[in-house]
Enzyme design. Structure first.
Site, PDB file in Angstrom:
ATOM      1  N   GLU A 264       8.397   0.074   4.286  1.00 28.47           N
ATOM      2  CA  GLU A 264       7.883   1.030   5.285  1.00 28.47           C
ATOM      3  C   GLU A 264       7.339   2.202   4.490  1.00 28.47           C
ATOM      4  OE1 GLU A 264       8.275   0.293   8.470  1.00 28.47           O
ATOM      5  OE2 GLU A 264      10.064  -0.931   8.670  1.00 28.47           O
TER       6      GLU A 264
ATOM      7  N   LYS B 240      20.783   3.361  -1.405  1.00 25.30           N
ATOM      8  CA  LYS B 240      20.517   4.493  -2.288  1.00 25.30           C
ATOM      9  C   LYS B 240      19.702   5.513  -1.522  1.00 25.30           C
ATOM     10  CE  LYS B 240      17.540   5.979  -5.131  1.00 25.30           C
ATOM     11  NZ  LYS B 240      17.667   7.412  -4.840  1.00 25.30           N
TER      12      LYS B 240
ATOM     13  N   CYS C 112       6.483  10.098   8.502  1.00 21.48           N
ATOM     14  CA  CYS C 112       5.468   9.106   8.129  1.00 21.48           C
ATOM     15  C   CYS C 112       4.507   8.870   9.283  1.00 21.48           C
ATOM     16  CB  CYS C 112       6.148   7.810   7.723  1.00 21.48           C
ATOM     17  SG  CYS C 112       7.316   7.241   8.974  1.00 21.48           S
TER      18      CYS C 112
ATOM     19  N   GLU D 109      -2.117  11.350   2.308  1.00 18.82           N
ATOM     20  CA  GLU D 109      -0.953  11.740   3.089  1.00 18.82           C
ATOM     21  C   GLU D 109      -0.393  13.056   2.519  1.00 18.82           C
ATOM     22  OE1 GLU D 109       2.823   9.671   2.583  1.00 18.82           O
ATOM     23  OE2 GLU D 109       3.066   9.656   4.748  1.00 18.82           O
TER      24      GLU D 109
END
Ligand code: NAD
Length: 481
Positions: A252, A177, A286, A382
Site C-alpha cells: 500500500e 515493525k 496517503c 506526493e
C-alpha cells in the site's frame, strides 16, 4: 534519560531490550522534546523475532487452534484496547501531534479491524465445486506462515492493526515493525496481546529503522508474506527483497488523489470533504485529496468557501479539544513539506492561503495553491502534507484526463448530483477507491489498494484472506462410476 518511558521489542511473549542494548529517542513533534526511548533493533534482534514467529507457527498452538478460540482471543485483545483507548490515543497524539479526538477515532477503527477480521475468519466458508467427472473439489484456506508487517507513521496504530489483524486471524504468526518515528502505540498493542493471553511468538514487534530492522525481515527466507505500507520507493526495494525468496507482497504505497468538484455539486458537502481530504491529519494521508479540480461554473464560489474553511481550522496543541490541525509528525518530514512550499513561487504558483509557520514550530499551515504548471513538483509528487494544488476545468473529458495523468492511482473523489455522471466518471478513473460525495468511508469487506505507483494487491475481507492464506484445492472422487 533513565526516567523516560521505554518501549522495548516484543519477542516470544516478552518485552526485551536489544541484544546490544541500543536505543533511540522518540520525539514529540509538538513540543520538539524527547519523551521516550525505544529499543533499536539490529539484524540479530530481527533474527530472534523471526525465529520466535517461525517456531510459534511450526510448532505452537496458534495455527492449530480452532477458529472460534482464535477469534475469542483476538476479541479479548480488542476489549483490552478499548479499556486502554485513552492511553493508546495519547501515545499517538504525543508521538505525531495528531489531534487527540482524531487519535481516539483511529483507536476505535483499530479495534474494529481486530473484531472484523476475527469474525470474518471465524464465519468464513470454503467453496465446493461439483464436477461432471464423478468428483468434487473443495477449497480450504490454511494460514500462509510467518508474516512481516511493516507500517508507516501517519496512522501508527491503525496502519499496523490493518495488517496484524487479518494476519493473526487467519492463523499466521507476525513480526510487526512500526515506523521508527512512532514506535509507542504499537509496542503497547504488543503488551496488550501478552496480557490477552496470546501464545508466545504469535505477535512479535521489533522497533528500529528501515535498515536493518525492516530489511532483515523482508530479506529472510523464513518469512512467508510481506505486507507493507509506506513510500512507493521503499515499496520497490521491499518487492525486490521479497522476490529473492519468492514471498508474496502486499504493498500500500503513496498517492496523489484527485478531488473533482463539478458545477452541480452540493457545495457545503463538497467544501466540507475537500477540507477533510487534504487537511485532516495535517494532510499526512496517503488518500489525501491533494489535487483539487473545480469546474469553471462553481469555481469562484467554491474557492472562496474552501479558503475560508481552511483558515477557520483551529491550529494548536494536539491535546487542546478545540484543535483541528497541528504540527507535522517529525522535523524531517516538516523539512520535506517546507521544501515543496518554498519552491512554489519559483515554479509559478500562487499561495492563496497557508504557508510555512513563522513561529519555529514544525508546522505548515493549511495551504492552498493555484496557477502551478502541470509539471511542477508540488503538482506531480506526493507531498504528504497539508498542501492542496487547485486547477479549474471546463469539461468532464478534460478532468478525467487530468485526474488520470499521474503515476499514482490510490483514490479519487468526485462531487456531483448527477447520477449518470457519478457512475460514468467513477468507472473511468484510474484508482483503487473512488468516493462519490464523500471521503474516507470504508467497509472492511471491500478491496483496498492502489494502481501504478500506489501499490500492488488489495486487502480487505476476502482479499485479505487470499493474501494471508494458502488456498488449497482438495479433489475427491465421489462416484467410481
Ligand atoms: P517509508 O517507506 O519511509 O517507511 C515505512 C516503513 O518502512 C517504516 O516502518 C520504515 O522503517 C520501513 N522501511 C524503510 N526502508 C525499509 C527497507 N529498506 N526495508 C524494509 N522496511 C523499510 O514511509 P513513511 O514515510 O513512514 O510513510 C509515508 C508514506 O506511506 C507515504 O508515501 C504514504 O502515502 C504512504 N502510505 C500509504 C498508505 C496506503 O494505504 N496506500 C497508507 C499510509 C501511508
Amino acid at each position: 534519560m533513565a526516567d523516560l518511558p521505554f518501549f522495548g521489542h516484543i519477542i516470544n511473549g516478552e518485552e526485551v531490550e536489544s541484544l546490544n542494548g541500543a536505543r533511540f529517542d522518540v520525539v514529540n513533534p509538538w513540543t520538539q522534546e524527547v519523551f521516550a526511548q525505544a529499543a533499536e533493533a539490529s539484524a540479530e534482534d530481527a533474527d530472534r523475532a523471526i525465529a520466535a514467529a517461525r517456531k510459534a507457527f511450526d510448532e505452537g498452538p496458534w495455527p492449530r487452534m480452532g477458529r472460534v478460540e482464535r477469534a475469542k482471543l483476538i476479541h479479548k485483545l480488542a476489549d483490552l484496547m478499548e479499556e486502554r483507548a485513552d492511553e493508546l490515543a495519547t501515545l499517538d497524539s504525543t508521538n505525531m501531534a495528531k489531534p487527540f479526538a482524531q487519535a481516539k477515532h483511529d483507536v476505535a477503527r483499530s479495534v474494529s479491524n481486530f473484531r472484523f477480521f476475527a469474525d470474518h475468519q471465524r464465519d468464513s466458508v470454503g467453496e465446493v465445486y461439483p464436477m461432471d467427472s464423478g468428483h468434487h473439489t473443495y477449497s480450504e484456506f490454511g494460514p500462509a506462515g510467518v508474516v512481516a508487517a511493516i507500517s508507516p507513521w501517519n496512522f501508527p496504530l491503525m496502519m499496523a492493526s490493518w495488517k496484524i489483524a487479518p494476519a493473526i486471524a487467519w492463523g499466521n504468526t507476525v513480526i510487526a515493525k512500526p515506523s521508527e518515528d512512532t514506535p509507542t502505540s504499537v509496542t503497547l498493542l504488543g503488551r496488550l496481546a501478552i496480557e490477552a493471553g496470546f501464545p508466545p511468538g504469535v505477535l512479535n514487534i521489533i522497533n528500529g529503522y528501515g535498515v536493518p530492522a525492516g530489511s532483515s525481515l523482508t530479506e529472510d527466507p523464513r518469512v512467508d508474506r510481506v505486507t507493507f505500507t509506506g513510500d512507493s520507493g521503499t515499496g520497490k526495494i521491499i518487492m525486490k527483497a521479497a522476490a529473492t525468496h519468492l514471498a508474496p507482497v502486499s504493498l500500500e504505497l503513496g498517492g496523489k488523489g484527485a478531488n473533482i468538484v463539478f458545477d452541480d455539486a452540493e457545495i457545503d458537502n463538497a467544501v466540507y470533504w475537500a477540507v477533510e481530504a487534504i487537511f485532516r491529519n495535517s494532510g499526512q494521508i496517503c488518500l489525501a485529496g491533494s489535487r483539487l479540480f473545480v469546474q469553471a461554473g462553481i469555481y469562484d464560489e467554491f474557492m472562496k468557501r474552501f479558503v475560508e474553511a481552511a483558515e477557520a481550522l483551529k491550529i494548536g496543541d494536539p491535546f487542546d479539544p478545540e484543535t483541528k490541525f497541528s504540527a507535522l509528525a517529525s522535523q524531517k518530514h516538516f523539512n520535506k513539506v517546507k521544501g515543496f512550499v518554498d519552491d512554489v513561487p519559483g515554479e509559478g504558483g500562487t499561495i492563496l492561503t497557508g504557508g510555512v509557520d513563522e513561529e519555529g514550530r514544525w508546522l505548515v499551515k493549511p495551504t492552498i495553491i493555484t496557477d502551478l504548471p502541470l509539471d511542477a513538483s508540488a503538482y506531480c509528487r506526493e507531498i504528504f502534507g497539508p498542501v492542496c494544488v487547485v486547477n479549474k476545468f471546463e469539461t468532464e473529458d478534460e478532468v478525467v484526463h487530468l485526474a488520470n495523468d499521474t503515476r499514482y492511482g490510490l483514490n479519487a473523489m468526485l462531487f456531483t448530483e448527477n447520477l449518470s455522471r457519478a457512475h460514468r466518471v467513477s468507472s473511468k478513473l484510474k484508482a483503487g477507491t473512488v468516493w462519490v460525495n464523500c471521503f474516507f468511508i470504508r467497509d472492511l469487506r471491500t478491496p483496498f489498494g492502489g494502481v501504478g505507483d500506489s501499490g500492488v494487491g488489495r486487502e480487505g475481507g476476502n482479499f485479505s484472506r487470499e493474501f494471508f492464506t494458502e488456498p488449497k484445492a482438495v479433489v475427491m472422487q465421489i462416484d467410481r462410476g
